[in-house]
Write a protein that holds these residues in place. Structure first.
Motif, mmCIF file in Angstrom:
data_model
loop_
_atom_site.group_PDB
_atom_site.id
_atom_site.type_symbol
_atom_site.label_atom_id
_atom_site.label_comp_id
_atom_site.label_asym_id
_atom_site.label_seq_id
_atom_site.Cartn_x
_atom_site.Cartn_y
_atom_site.Cartn_z
ATOM 1 N N MET A 46 0.682 -1.040 -0.026
ATOM 2 C CA MET A 46 0.164 -0.103 -0.131
ATOM 3 C C MET A 46 0.681 1.148 -0.042
ATOM 4 S SD MET A 46 -3.250 -1.038 2.687
ATOM 5 C CE MET A 46 -4.384 -2.234 2.133
ATOM 6 N N ARG A 47 2.198 1.158 0.044
ATOM 7 C CA ARG A 47 3.141 2.148 0.049
ATOM 8 C C ARG A 47 2.940 3.130 1.233
ATOM 9 N NH1 ARG A 47 3.192 3.679 -6.673
ATOM 10 N NH2 ARG A 47 3.790 1.496 -7.225
ATOM 11 N N GLN A 48 2.692 2.710 2.394
ATOM 12 C CA GLN A 48 2.529 3.449 3.494
ATOM 13 C C GLN A 48 2.305 2.648 4.809
ATOM 14 O OE1 GLN A 48 -0.907 6.148 3.452
ATOM 15 N NE2 GLN A 48 -2.373 4.463 3.162
ATOM 16 N N PRO A 49 2.798 2.947 5.921
ATOM 17 C CA PRO A 49 2.705 2.171 6.936
ATOM 18 C C PRO A 49 1.366 2.011 7.436
ATOM 19 C CG PRO A 49 3.943 3.881 7.382
ATOM 20 C CD PRO A 49 3.990 4.166 6.005
ATOM 21 N N PHE A 50 1.149 1.142 8.121
ATOM 22 C CA PHE A 50 -0.544 0.814 8.527
ATOM 23 C C PHE A 50 -1.653 1.522 7.692
ATOM 24 C CE2 PHE A 50 2.315 1.304 12.262
ATOM 25 C CZ PHE A 50 2.120 0.266 12.903
ATOM 26 N N GLY A 51 -1.287 1.087 6.270
ATOM 27 C CA GLY A 51 -2.073 1.567 5.254
ATOM 28 C C GLY A 51 -3.598 0.883 5.434
ATOM 29 N N GLY A 52 -3.587 -0.286 5.771
ATOM 30 C CA GLY A 52 -4.936 -1.134 5.731
ATOM 31 C C GLY A 52 -5.869 -0.385 7.079
ATOM 32 N N ASN A 71 -10.844 5.921 7.212
ATOM 33 C CA ASN A 71 -11.394 6.518 6.349
ATOM 34 C C ASN A 71 -12.466 6.307 5.963
ATOM 35 O OD1 ASN A 71 -8.987 8.483 6.723
ATOM 36 N ND2 ASN A 71 -7.983 7.669 4.980
ATOM 37 N N HIS A 72 -12.700 4.884 5.447
ATOM 38 C CA HIS A 72 -13.960 4.364 4.833
ATOM 39 C C HIS A 72 -15.130 4.517 5.879
ATOM 40 C CE1 HIS A 72 -11.550 2.063 1.834
ATOM 41 N NE2 HIS A 72 -11.639 3.160 1.435
ATOM 42 N N TYR A 73 -14.697 4.184 7.321
ATOM 43 C CA TYR A 73 -15.600 4.204 8.409
ATOM 44 C C TYR A 73 -16.101 5.683 8.468
ATOM 45 C CZ TYR A 73 -17.185 4.453 13.317
ATOM 46 O OH TYR A 73 -17.830 4.892 14.280
ATOM 47 N N LEU A 74 -15.223 6.558 8.501
ATOM 48 C CA LEU A 74 -15.768 8.063 8.524
ATOM 49 C C LEU A 74 -16.669 8.328 7.520
ATOM 50 C CD1 LEU A 74 -12.533 10.008 9.862
ATOM 51 C CD2 LEU A 74 -14.679 9.108 11.264
ATOM 52 N N ALA A 75 -16.187 7.925 6.280
ATOM 53 C CA ALA A 75 -17.241 8.444 5.271
ATOM 54 C C ALA A 75 -18.455 7.439 5.085
ATOM 55 C CB ALA A 75 -16.513 7.892 3.962
#
Length: 226
Positions: free
Chosen positions: A45-51, A57-61
């Motif tokens: 995912m090209r970022q730490p803790f990406g999942g 972010n999906h939860y907030l949306a």
């Protein structure tokens, strides 16, 4: 402390670097199979803790979308006279600003419906709770402090640099709400005068004058940007 040469854009970039450095250091300290899975995920995912970050972010949306559904459903039920159904929709809204604003909107819609039906006392009875909710929303921060209109010209300062100030949409929401309350007052007052309900007309005049005196302090009609 930062001097005036530091802007929000440059500061946010630095904060993002610090955040990623913190996550990378935290990931480096982890051991075991779980740590290996997280490192593989970070590469993918090209970022730490990406999942976890994407899930949050999906939860907030999703929570925001559900909130909007309940708010619109409540306003629809109120506009067609289903007060209990509207109240049940308002009750499940978790965000105080949305919940209190929605309740005020529902009461205003119910009052206009009562005027349409010729029941002016019922319509007027909705005004004190709306005003009470308005003051409570301001006091608890659910709505913007009206002194921001005069103090900041309806702008929201993201950072001391003037170029990082944006229009404060919360002021627009407050202005719309107060305008709708005044509009309802005037509508009921006119209907009371036309039907000879002098006692109700006198009460409305006094309450409307008190509301106007409170609102005039904030100079909403004097600030050019508002």
């Amino acid at each position: 402390p930062h001097d005036s040469t530091v802007t929000l854009a440059t500061l946010v970039e630095k904060i993002a670097v610090y955040r990623d450095a913190f996550y990378e250091e935290l990931l480096r300290k982890l051991t075991g199979p779980h740590a290996e899975r997280l490192r593989a995920e970070a590469l993918a995912m090209r970022q730490p803790f990406g999942g976890a970050r994407q899930h949050f972010n999906h939860y907030l949306a999703r929570r925001r979308a559900l909130q909007l559904q309940h708010v619109h459903a409540a306003q629809l039920f109120a506009s067609i006279g289903y007060a209990e159904a509207a109240a049940s929709q308002v009750a499940v809204v978790q965000v105080a600003s949305a919940r209190m604003t929605c309740e005020m909107r529902c009461r205003l819609a119910a009052a206009h419906l009562a005027v349409d039906r010729g029941n002016l006392p019922e319509a007027a009875a909705q005004l004190p709770p709306v005003e009470d909710l308005l003051h409570k929303a301001i006091e608890c921060g659910a709505m913007v402090d009206p002194w921001n209109i005069l103090g900041f010209g309806g702008q929201y300062s993201l950072f001391p640099a003037i170029e990082n100030s944006i229009h404060d949409h919360r002021v627009d929401e407050l202005l719309d709400m107060v305008s709708d309350v005044f509009t309802l007052y005037v509508r009921i007052h006119k209907a009371a005068a036309a039907t000879g309900q002098t006692a109700l007309q006198q009460t409305l005049s006094e309450n409307l004058a008190a509301l106007a005196r409170w609102w005039d302090k904030f100079a909403a009609v004097e600030v050019d940007s508002v």
